[in-house]
Design an enzyme around this catalytic site. Structure first.
Site, PDB file in Angstrom:
ATOM      1  N   LYS A  41      44.998 -40.994 -14.927  1.00 50.97           N
ATOM      2  CA  LYS A  41      44.302 -40.584 -13.697  1.00 50.97           C
ATOM      3  C   LYS A  41      44.740 -41.532 -12.595  1.00 50.97           C
ATOM      4  CE  LYS A  41      41.427 -37.463 -12.352  1.00 50.97           C
ATOM      5  NZ  LYS A  41      41.194 -36.136 -12.943  1.00 50.97           N
ATOM      6  N   ASP A  60      42.909 -33.354  -7.938  1.00 56.91           N
ATOM      7  CA  ASP A  60      41.518 -33.573  -8.357  1.00 56.91           C
ATOM      8  C   ASP A  60      40.720 -33.558  -7.046  1.00 56.91           C
ATOM      9  OD1 ASP A  60      39.895 -34.484 -10.925  1.00 56.91           O
ATOM     10  OD2 ASP A  60      39.109 -35.716  -9.314  1.00 56.91           O
TER      11      ASP A  60
HETATM   12  P1  NDP Z   1      37.489 -30.445  -4.587  1.00 55.74           P
HETATM   13  O1  NDP Z   1      37.856 -31.595  -3.761  1.00 55.74           O
HETATM   14  O2  NDP Z   1      38.205 -29.171  -4.440  1.00 55.74           O
HETATM   15  O3  NDP Z   1      35.930 -30.125  -4.433  1.00 55.74           O
HETATM   16  C1  NDP Z   1      34.976 -31.092  -4.686  1.00 55.74           C
HETATM   17  C2  NDP Z   1      33.606 -30.523  -4.410  1.00 55.74           C
HETATM   18  O4  NDP Z   1      32.617 -31.415  -4.924  1.00 55.74           O
HETATM   19  C3  NDP Z   1      33.318 -30.396  -2.929  1.00 55.74           C
HETATM   20  O5  NDP Z   1      32.432 -29.342  -2.723  1.00 55.74           O
HETATM   21  C4  NDP Z   1      32.660 -31.733  -2.620  1.00 55.74           C
HETATM   22  O6  NDP Z   1      31.812 -31.711  -1.473  1.00 55.74           O
HETATM   23  C5  NDP Z   1      31.856 -31.987  -3.852  1.00 55.74           C
HETATM   24  N1  NDP Z   1      31.726 -33.430  -4.068  1.00 55.74           N
HETATM   25  C6  NDP Z   1      32.730 -34.325  -4.211  1.00 55.74           C
HETATM   26  N2  NDP Z   1      32.260 -35.563  -4.349  1.00 55.74           N
HETATM   27  C7  NDP Z   1      30.937 -35.459  -4.274  1.00 55.74           C
HETATM   28  C8  NDP Z   1      29.896 -36.405  -4.336  1.00 55.74           C
HETATM   29  N3  NDP Z   1      30.124 -37.718  -4.501  1.00 55.74           N
HETATM   30  N4  NDP Z   1      28.612 -35.928  -4.234  1.00 55.74           N
HETATM   31  C9  NDP Z   1      28.382 -34.598  -4.071  1.00 55.74           C
HETATM   32  N5  NDP Z   1      29.340 -33.666  -3.990  1.00 55.74           N
HETATM   33  C10 NDP Z   1      30.602 -34.088  -4.096  1.00 55.74           C
HETATM   34  O7  NDP Z   1      37.580 -30.970  -6.107  1.00 55.74           O
HETATM   35  P2  NDP Z   1      37.707 -30.146  -7.461  1.00 55.74           P
HETATM   36  O8  NDP Z   1      36.963 -28.873  -7.352  1.00 55.74           O
HETATM   37  O9  NDP Z   1      39.124 -30.122  -7.837  1.00 55.74           O
HETATM   38  O10 NDP Z   1      36.972 -31.115  -8.486  1.00 55.74           O
HETATM   39  C11 NDP Z   1      35.586 -31.024  -8.764  1.00 55.74           C
HETATM   40  C12 NDP Z   1      35.298 -31.682 -10.096  1.00 55.74           C
HETATM   41  O11 NDP Z   1      36.042 -31.042 -11.133  1.00 55.74           O
HETATM   42  C13 NDP Z   1      35.674 -33.159 -10.187  1.00 55.74           C
HETATM   43  O12 NDP Z   1      34.765 -33.804 -11.035  1.00 55.74           O
HETATM   44  C14 NDP Z   1      37.039 -33.117 -10.856  1.00 55.74           C
HETATM   45  O13 NDP Z   1      37.321 -34.336 -11.511  1.00 55.74           O
HETATM   46  C15 NDP Z   1      36.814 -31.993 -11.842  1.00 55.74           C
HETATM   47  N6  NDP Z   1      38.017 -31.326 -12.352  1.00 55.74           N
HETATM   48  C16 NDP Z   1      38.948 -30.802 -11.524  1.00 55.74           C
HETATM   49  C17 NDP Z   1      40.043 -30.144 -12.034  1.00 55.74           C
HETATM   50  C18 NDP Z   1      41.047 -29.474 -11.174  1.00 55.74           C
HETATM   51  O14 NDP Z   1      41.949 -28.826 -11.717  1.00 55.74           O
HETATM   52  N7  NDP Z   1      40.949 -29.550  -9.854  1.00 55.74           N
HETATM   53  C19 NDP Z   1      40.265 -30.056 -13.494  1.00 55.74           C
HETATM   54  C20 NDP Z   1      39.184 -30.580 -14.282  1.00 55.74           C
HETATM   55  C21 NDP Z   1      38.125 -31.207 -13.715  1.00 55.74           C
HETATM   56  P3  NDP Z   1      32.299 -32.401  -0.104  1.00 55.74           P
HETATM   57  O15 NDP Z   1      33.296 -31.456   0.476  1.00 55.74           O
HETATM   58  O16 NDP Z   1      31.055 -32.515   0.698  1.00 55.74           O
HETATM   59  O17 NDP Z   1      32.881 -33.717  -0.461  1.00 55.74           O
HETATM   60  O1  2IT Z   2      40.433 -33.652 -14.507  1.00 58.97           O
HETATM   61  C1  2IT Z   2      41.415 -32.912 -14.688  1.00 58.97           C
HETATM   62  O2  2IT Z   2      41.687 -32.444 -15.792  1.00 58.97           O
HETATM   63  C2  2IT Z   2      42.262 -32.577 -13.538  1.00 58.97           C
HETATM   64  N1  2IT Z   2      41.948 -32.991 -12.425  1.00 58.97           N
HETATM   65  C3  2IT Z   2      43.511 -31.767 -13.722  1.00 58.97           C
HETATM   66  C4  2IT Z   2      44.612 -32.637 -14.225  1.00 58.97           C
HETATM   67  C5  2IT Z   2      45.963 -31.984 -14.304  1.00 58.97           C
HETATM   68  O3  2IT Z   2      46.895 -32.733 -14.620  1.00 58.97           O
HETATM   69  O4  2IT Z   2      46.115 -30.797 -14.057  1.00 58.97           O
END
Ligand code: NDP
Ligand code: 2IT
Length: 450
Positions: free
Chosen positions: A127, A167
Site C-alpha cells: 500500500k 484507493d
Molecule cells: P474514493 O476516494 O473514491 O471515495 C471515498 C469516499 O469515502 C468519499 O465519499 C469520501 O468522502 C469518503 N471518505 C473518505 N475518507 C473519509 C473519512 N475519513 N471519513 C468519512 N468519509 C470518508 O475512495 P474509494 O471508493 O476508492 O475507497 C473507499 C474505501 O474502499 C476505502 O476504504 C478503500 O481503501 C476501500 N477500497 C477501495 C478499492 C478500490 O478499488 N478503489 C478496493 C478495495 C477497497 P469525502 O469526499 O468527503 O472525502
Molecule cells: O484496497 C484495495 O484493494 C485497493 N485499493 C485496490 C488495490 C489494487 O491494486 O487494485
C-alpha cells in the site's frame, strides 16, 4: 489465546506502539487464526512464521515537493509499504488523504496480503500514498503533485516488482498523470506498472466497477447460503466514491433499494431510492458534495455529521455497506444498526468496522462480509488488467465481469469452507482470515527463511 500468538501480539504492540490502526489489523487477524496456529505451533514458532508475517519487507518514505497555483512550494510525505512479495509482485493501491500516516499505510498493506491471497491470483501485498489532500485542488495542482510523487516512487516499482493502483483520493485521473510521468522517466511502455488506468491507454474494462460489483456478488453468495436474497431489501451505503457508487449500481440491479449514501460531511436519505445518475454527476463529474443532491431532490433529507459516529448508521435498513473508510462503524453505530434490525453488513471499505463493532454484529446474528474477502474484486480485476497488459490484448466488459463474478464466488466458498472446517460456520470474518493465512503459511514454508 495460544501462547505463541500472544507472544507475537505483545512483541508487535511494543514495536509499533503508536500505530493503532496497524495494531488493530494485526490483532484482528491473530485473534481468528488460533485453531490453525494451535495445530502447528512448534513448527511456526521455530521458523518465526508469524513474526515474519507481521514485519513489512520494506517501507519507503519520501519527500514530495510541488508548487501550487499561487507559486507557493508545498511539501507532502509519500509512502510505499512493500509488505509481502510471497505470492507475487507487491500489489495494492495508493491513497491520497490528509489522514495518511505510517500506521494507516501498514494496516492497509498488511490486510492487502491476505486479501490478495484470497483472490487466488499471483499478487503480493503493498500500500502507499501521501498525506496530500486532493480536495479543492486544481487539475494542474493534482498533475504537479502526481508527477512529483512518481518522480520518487518510480525507482521502487515496476510491472514485475510492485504495481500500485487507486484507493481513496486516487482514481483514473491521478493514475493517468502518474503513468505519464513513469513512462517518461523510464522511456518504456510498461503498461502493467499501474492498474486502474483509463481504457484509452491500457486499462481494463470493468476495473472501475469491480470493487463495488464484487462486494455485491459476495453479499449475494453470503445471503444465499443463509436462504436470503438481496431482492426487495433496503440498503444504506456510506461513502459516495468509487466503491460506494458501483456497489449501489449492482445492488440496485439485483432488486434492492438504496436509500442513503454519504461523504465525510454528512449523509443523504431519499426514501424513494437514491438517483445514482445524479450521484455520479455530483461526485465523478463535478467533484461536489453529497449535500448537492438536495438541489435536485428537495424532499430528500441531509443529515450533517457532527460527532464521531456517522449519522447514516441511524437510518433503518436491512443491509449496511460501509464503503468509505476505516473505523467508520463504531460499537455505538453497531448497536443502533442491530436495534434497527440489520441482517447483514458488507465491508466495501478496508477495516470499516471496529473490532468491537464486528464482534457485536456476530454475537447478534448479523452476517458480516469481511473486507479482505468482500472488497477483493477490485484488486482481483487489477490482476486481470495486468494479465491483459502482458498479453497485449483486451477482454470485453462481459468477459472481465464474468471472471470477477467467478472469483468472488470462489472467495466466498473458501471463506465458508474454512469457517466450517474450524467450527465457526457462518463466521466469514474468521473464515477469510484462516483461508488466506493457510495459503500464505504454506508459501512461506516453501520459500525458506526470507
Ligand atoms: P474514493 O476516494 O473514491 O471515495 C471515498 C469516499 O469515502 C468519499 O465519499 C469520501 O468522502 C469518503 N471518505 C473518505 N475518507 C473519509 C473519512 N475519513 N471519513 C468519512 N468519509 C470518508 O475512495 P474509494 O471508493 O476508492 O475507497 C473507499 C474505501 O474502499 C476505502 O476504504 C478503500 O481503501 C476501500 N477500497 C477501495 C478499492 C478500490 O478499488 N478503489 C478496493 C478495495 C477497497 P469525502 O469526499 O468527503 O472525502
Ligand atoms: O484496497 C484495495 O484493494 C485497493 N485499493 C485496490 C488495490 C489494487 O491494486 O487494485
Amino acid at each position: 489465546m495460544n501462547a505463541y500468538l500472544e507472544k507475537v501480539l505483545n512483541e508487535t504492540e511494543l514495536k509499533n506502539i503508536n500505530e493503532s490502526e496497524y495494531l488493530q489489523a494485526v490483532k484482528e487477524v491473530l485473534s481468528t487464526i488460533e485453531p490453525v496456529v494451535d495445530a502447528h505451533q512448534e513448527e511456526y514458532e521455530k521458523i518465526a512464521l508469524l513474526e515474519r508475517m507481521v514485519e513489512p519487507e520494506r517501507i519507503v518514505t519520501f519527500r514530495v515537493p510541488w508548487i501550487d497555483d499561487n507559486g507557493q512550494v508545498q511539501v507532502n510525505r509519500g509512502y510505499r509499504v512493500q509488505f509481502s512479495s510471497l505470492i507475487g509482485p507487491y500489489k495494492g493501491g495508493l491513497r491520497f488523504h490528509p489522514s495518511v500516516n505510517q500506521s494507516i499505510m501498514k494496516f492497509l498493506g498488511f490486510e492487502q496480503i491476505f486479501k490478495n491471497a484470497l483472490t487466488g491470483l499471483p499478487i503480493g501485498g503493498a500500500k502507499g500514498g501521501s498525506d496530500f489532500d486532493p480536495k479543492g485542488k486544481s487539475d494542474v495542482e493534482i498533475m504537479h503533485f502526481c508527477q512529483s510523487f512518481m518522480t520518487e516512487l518510480y525507482r521502487h516499482i515496476g510491472q514485475d516488482v510492485d504495481v500500485p493502483a487507486g484507493d481513496i483520493g486516487v482514481g483514473a485521473r491521478e493514475i493517468g498523470y502518474m503513468f505519464g510521468q513513469y513512462k517518461r522517466i523510464r522511456n518504456a511502455y510498461e503498461g502493467g506498472v499501474l492498474t486502474g488506468k483509463d481504457i484509452s491507454y491500457g486499462g481494463s474494462l470493468a476495473r472501475k466497477e469491480a470493487t463495488g460489483y464484487g462486494l455485491i456478488y459476495f453479499m449475494r453468495e453470503m445471503l444465499a447460503a443463509h436462504n436470503k436474497s438481496l431482492e426487495g431489501k433496503t440498503v444504506i451505503i456510506s461513502g459516495s466514491g468509487n466503491v460506494a457508487i458501483y456497489a449501489c449500481e449492482k445492488v440496485t440491479e439485483m432488486g434492492a433499494k438504496v436509500v442513503a449514501m454519504s461523504d465525510s460531511n454528512g449523509c443523504i436519505y431519499d426514501k424513494n431510492g437514491i438517483d445514482l445518475d445524479l450521484i455520479k454527476q455530483i461526485k465523478e463529474v463535478e467533484r461536489g458534495r453529497i449535500k448537492d443532491y438536495l438541489n435536485t431532490y428537495i424532499d430528500a433529507k441531509y443529515i450533517e455529521k457532527t460527532g464521531v459516529d456517522s449519522p447514516i448508521w441511524e437510518i433503518k435498513a436491512d443491509i449496511a455497506l460501509p464503503c468509505a473508510t476505516q473505523n467508520e462503524v463504531t460499537l455505538n453505530s453497531a448497536k443502533v444498526l442491530v436495534e434497527n434490525g440489520v441482517l447483514a453488513v458488507g465491508e466495501g471499505a478496508n477495516m470499516p468496522c471496529t473490532i468491537e463493532a464486528t464482534n457485536y454484529f456476530l454475537e447478534h446474528g448479523v452476517l458480516v462480509a469481511p473486507a479482505k474477502a468482500a472488497n477483493a474484486g477490485g484488486v482481483a480485476t487489477s490482476a486481470i488488467e495486468m494479465s491483459q497488459n502482458s498479453m497485449r490484448f483486451y477482454y470485453t466488459f462481459e468477459e472481465v465481469e464474468a471472471k470477477l463474478e467467478r472469483i468472488m464466488v470462489n472467495i466466498f466458498k473458501s471463506c465458508a469452507a474454512a469457517a466450517a472446517k474450524y467450527r465457526c460456520s457462518g463466521n466469514y470474518v474468521a473464515g477469510a482470515n484462516i483461508a488466506a493465512f493457510q495459503k500464505l503459511a504454506k508459501a512461506m514454508r516453501a520459500q525458506g527463511i526470507v
